[in-house]
Motif scaffolding. Structure first.
Motif, PDB file in Angstrom:
ATOM      1  N   TYR A 179      -2.567  -6.799  -6.794  1.00 17.37           N
ATOM      2  CA  TYR A 179      -1.699  -7.902  -6.399  1.00 17.37           C
ATOM      3  C   TYR A 179      -1.076  -7.551  -5.052  1.00 17.37           C
ATOM      4  N   THR A 180      -1.916  -7.591  -4.009  1.00 17.13           N
ATOM      5  CA  THR A 180      -1.458  -7.133  -2.706  1.00 17.13           C
ATOM      6  C   THR A 180      -2.215  -7.859  -1.607  1.00 17.13           C
ATOM      7  N   THR A 181      -1.944  -7.490  -0.366  1.00 18.18           N
ATOM      8  CA  THR A 181      -2.547  -8.167   0.779  1.00 18.18           C
ATOM      9  C   THR A 181      -3.935  -7.624   1.078  1.00 18.18           C
ATOM     10  N   VAL A 182      -4.690  -8.393   1.857  1.00 21.24           N
ATOM     11  CA  VAL A 182      -6.029  -7.953   2.257  1.00 21.24           C
ATOM     12  C   VAL A 182      -5.938  -6.702   3.128  1.00 21.24           C
ATOM     13  N   MET A 183      -4.963  -6.659   4.049  1.00 20.47           N
ATOM     14  CA  MET A 183      -4.835  -5.501   4.934  1.00 20.47           C
ATOM     15  C   MET A 183      -4.499  -4.236   4.153  1.00 20.47           C
ATOM     16  N   ASN A 184      -3.717  -4.355   3.095  1.00 15.19           N
ATOM     17  CA  ASN A 184      -3.420  -3.177   2.284  1.00 15.19           C
ATOM     18  C   ASN A 184      -4.679  -2.689   1.571  1.00 15.19           C
ATOM     19  N   ARG A 240      -6.225   1.006   2.236  1.00 18.22           N
ATOM     20  CA  ARG A 240      -5.934   1.892   1.110  1.00 18.22           C
ATOM     21  C   ARG A 240      -6.978   3.002   1.035  1.00 18.22           C
ATOM     22  N   GLN A 241      -6.495   4.238   0.939  1.00 23.13           N
ATOM     23  CA  GLN A 241      -7.354   5.422   0.792  1.00 23.13           C
ATOM     24  C   GLN A 241      -8.400   5.521   1.898  1.00 23.13           C
ATOM     25  N   GLY A 242      -8.005   5.116   3.093  1.00 19.30           N
ATOM     26  CA  GLY A 242      -8.914   5.229   4.234  1.00 19.30           C
ATOM     27  C   GLY A 242      -8.382   6.224   5.255  1.00 19.30           C
ATOM     28  N   ASN A 243      -9.083   6.332   6.393  1.00 18.30           N
ATOM     29  CA  ASN A 243      -8.639   7.282   7.415  1.00 18.30           C
ATOM     30  C   ASN A 243      -7.622   6.678   8.370  1.00 18.30           C
ATOM     31  N   ALA A 244      -7.419   5.353   8.304  1.00 17.85           N
ATOM     32  CA  ALA A 244      -6.434   4.697   9.164  1.00 17.85           C
ATOM     33  C   ALA A 244      -5.071   4.673   8.464  1.00 17.85           C
ATOM     34  N   SER A 281      -2.040   3.432   6.600  1.00 18.66           N
ATOM     35  CA  SER A 281      -1.971   2.271   5.712  1.00 18.66           C
ATOM     36  C   SER A 281      -0.979   1.240   6.233  1.00 18.66           C
ATOM     37  N   VAL A 282      -1.391  -0.035   6.220  1.00 16.01           N
ATOM     38  CA  VAL A 282      -0.518  -1.140   6.627  1.00 16.01           C
ATOM     39  C   VAL A 282      -0.609  -2.249   5.587  1.00 16.01           C
ATOM     40  N   VAL A 283       0.387  -3.138   5.591  1.00 12.50           N
ATOM     41  CA  VAL A 283       0.440  -4.237   4.631  1.00 12.50           C
ATOM     42  C   VAL A 283       0.051  -5.561   5.267  1.00 12.50           C
ATOM     43  N   THR A 284       0.366  -5.738   6.547  1.00 11.14           N
ATOM     44  CA  THR A 284       0.055  -7.000   7.228  1.00 11.14           C
ATOM     45  C   THR A 284      -0.708  -6.729   8.518  1.00 11.14           C
ATOM     46  N   ALA A 338      -0.358  -3.744  11.652  1.00 13.97           N
ATOM     47  CA  ALA A 338      -1.464  -3.018  12.277  1.00 13.97           C
ATOM     48  C   ALA A 338      -1.406  -3.163  13.795  1.00 13.97           C
ATOM     49  N   ARG A 339      -1.093  -4.368  14.265  1.00 16.94           N
ATOM     50  CA  ARG A 339      -0.998  -4.601  15.707  1.00 16.94           C
ATOM     51  C   ARG A 339       0.107  -3.750  16.332  1.00 16.94           C
ATOM     52  N   GLN A 340       1.201  -3.592  15.606  1.00 12.46           N
ATOM     53  CA  GLN A 340       2.330  -2.834  16.141  1.00 12.46           C
ATOM     54  C   GLN A 340       2.136  -1.327  16.038  1.00 12.46           C
ATOM     55  N   ARG A 341       1.522  -0.872  14.948  1.00 11.00           N
ATOM     56  CA  ARG A 341       1.489   0.570  14.667  1.00 11.00           C
ATOM     57  C   ARG A 341       0.225   1.282  15.124  1.00 11.00           C
ATOM     58  N   TRP A 342      -0.897   0.601  15.100  1.00  8.03           N
ATOM     59  CA  TRP A 342      -2.163   1.298  15.326  1.00  8.03           C
ATOM     60  C   TRP A 342      -2.475   1.510  16.805  1.00  8.03           C
ATOM     61  N   ARG A 343      -3.079   2.657  17.070  1.00 13.39           N
ATOM     62  CA  ARG A 343      -3.705   2.940  18.358  1.00 13.39           C
ATOM     63  C   ARG A 343      -5.112   3.464  18.063  1.00 13.39           C
TER      64      ARG A 343
END
Length: 550
Positions: free
Chosen positions: A518-523, A527-531, A533-536, A540-545
């Motif tokens: 019961y969560t978002t597509v981005m989560n 989830r359990q990946g090398n990037a 984790s983000v919820v929206t 991702a736009r704000q945090r990822w490089r």
């Protein structure tokens, strides 16, 4: 082999000079899965109803539809009813009988099937859909997902060759919506039924569709395979927000993309991320814990609609903070809307109490709690929205009523629609118009029941920003919703209701980050990946490089 086509189809509503459908041409092959999408008011539902000629809207139609190579008009109503099935947005509007068995029999009886034929067909359909446990149930007791499944089964009993669906998941919780879409995929794969579906929820559908039709202002802007459509809409000012999150996160971070590489599913997006080096920007501000005081306390509420029935709410307690936007989530039939009706005073609980600013309320005061129902048309009694607002001003004896109406119409960009009949507004416009009426009394708490139902993604963004501004002005929001993506983007806290109780209330990011299903597509993608984790998508736009190969 072509099964359905349109030739120079245009349509205008009575007393209007604007074409809702404007010179539409298309050709659909037998067995295709077609997704029909576009902004609110682009003509999607109108086009679908024009295809299903026996429920076509009243107005001036030009051009023709062809079915199996012949003009639609040459087929009798009997053949059209049998061959072209339709499932509507609201499950309630399609069900006509008291029990599930009667509902399944209704269409067959009207088509003149014998008792033996009906028994055989229903037995087969019940086993395929697993409906045994529902047969003796009253249709009024079914959840939204169960009602929509019964509607689908009722249509399929007539053996249609084309299935038209108008936003069939709009009132379903995320799990029920996924199950319904997977059922459609099975019907298309296993039986070759041609499917044309109008939807705003496109996360799963782009991966299933053979082709996508995009309508803009009544015209077909593009009709192509899903990945090609994504590539064409990547930089579109409004339609880019319609695309699946898996595609959008890829497009945000890879400007030199090829259409064939665009991910459409969580699995494909995960595979793309595994090949990237993603670091987190630690300078982004995290969600701060709120220190606001409680404005509303719901304590040990019990409620059942009739004696000797299972309680809908069972010893439910909930604390709402001043100025927050609280989202209440849960499956269909868990009591979310019932909870709002008790807080608003529409229903009275059998046990428990409600405290407002520390004082027990014996009677709900409508001057500080305003309620916006799930179906906003129920809000309106007058012939125009301006007359409705003036009626509310007079009813509640509001000071400076005209000035308030003018201010809110301008704020919500509805001034040009003030003399329209409520039934003439689009779904999104109607929701905003009803919200203005709810805000006129200047409440301190606003209750929203499924406010994004029927809104396209671009309209949701606009609506979310408007309501967020209201919380900054001090308004407290309690929202019931199935829309996890919307809740994750705008709510400050989220509560889960299960078996009539609130099982957990957390800050929004923590709530969705910890959930698995019961969560978002981005989560799910991260989830359990090398990037990180983000919820929206915005997070991702704000945090990822993402490091680029040199």
């Amino acid at each position: 082999m072509e099964i359905l086509s349109a030739e120079n189809v245009s349509f205008t509503f009575p007393e209007s000079e604007v074409n809702v459908i404007d010179d539409v041409h298309f050709s659909i092959e037998k067995g295709e899965f077609i997704v029909l999408c576009g902004a609110s008011g682009s003509g999607k539902s109108t086009l679908l109803r024009l295809i299903k000629q026996d429920i076509a809207p009243h107005g001036n139609k030009q051009g023709r539809f062809f079915f199996k190579g012949d003009a639609m008009e040459v087929y009798s109503p009997f053949v059209r009813a049998k061959e072209i099935g339709m499932v509507f947005q609201d499950p309630e509007n399609q069900i006509v009988m008291d029990t599930v068995m009667e509902e399944l029999l209704f269409g067959l009886e009207n088509m003149g099937y014998s008792t033996a034929e009906m028994r055989k067909k229903i037995a087969e359909m019940v086993h395929y859909f697993g409906l045994n446990h529902l047969l003796v149930k009253k249709t009024s007791e079914l959840s939204g997902g169960e009602k929509q499944l019964v509607n689908l089964a009722s249509i399929l009993l007539l053996d249609p060759t084309i299935l038209l669906l108008d936003e069939p998941t709009a009132q379903l919780d995320p799990i029920a919506a996924k199950e319904f879409i997977h059922t459609l995929e099975r019907l298309n794969d296993e039986f070759g039924i041609t499917i044309v579906i109008v939807e705003h929820r496109l996360e799963e559908l782009f991966a299933i569709a053979d082709r996508v039709i995009l309508l803009e202002n009544g015209k077909i802007a593009t009709f192509d395979q899903p990945r090609n459509v994504v590539g064409k809409l990547a930089n579109h000012q409004t339609m880019s927000s319609f695309l699946p999150s898996a595609s959008r996160v890829y497009l945000d971070h890879d400007q030199d993309y090829l259409p064939e590489n665009i991910p459409l599913t969580v699995k494909e997006a995960k595979q793309w991320l595994e090949e990237q080096v993603v670091t987190a920007n630690d300078n982004v501000e995290n969600e701060n814990p709120t220190t606001a005081e409680s404005i509303l306390e719901v304590k040990e509420i019990d409620f059942q609609y009739a004696k000797h029935t299972t309680p809908v709410l069972n010893n439910l307690s909930l604390s709402v903070l001043q100025g927050e936007w609280l989202a209440v989530l849960g499956a269909n039939g868990t009591g979310k809307s019932t909870l709002l009706k008790i807080i608003s005073g529409i229903l009275k609980s059998q046990h428990g109490s409600i405290m407002y600013k520390g004082k027990k309320m014996k009677k709900i005061n409508s001057t500080f709690i305003s309620y916006l129902p799930q179906n906003p048309i129920l809000f309106f009694l007058q012939d125009t929205i301006l007359e409705e607002y003036r009626y509310l001003v007079k009813l509640h004896r509001l000071q400076n009523g005209e000035a308030s109406i003018k201010h809110l119409l301008k704020k919500f960009q509805l001034t040009h629609l003030k003399d329209r009949h409520p039934h003439d507004l689009s779904g999104g416009e109607l929701q905003k118009a009803a919200l203005i009426g709810a805000l006129l009394i200047k409440p301190t708490i606003l209750l929203l029941d499924e406010p994004t139902k029927g809104m396209d993604p671009a309209f949701k963004i606009n609506f979310g920003k408007l309501v967020s501004e209201l919380t900054k002005e001090g308004l407290t929001i309690i929202m019931v919703t199935h829309d996890v993506e919307f809740a994750a983007s705008y709510a400050t806290r989220c509560s889960m209701i299960f078996q009539g109780e609130i099982t957990i209330t957390e800050n929004t990011r923590a709530f969705f980050h910890e959930n698995t299903y019961y969560t978002t597509v981005m989560n799910r993608i991260t989830r359990q990946g090398n990037a990180p984790s983000v919820v929206t998508l915005e997070e991702a736009r704000q945090r990822w490089r993402i490091q680029k190969d040199s």
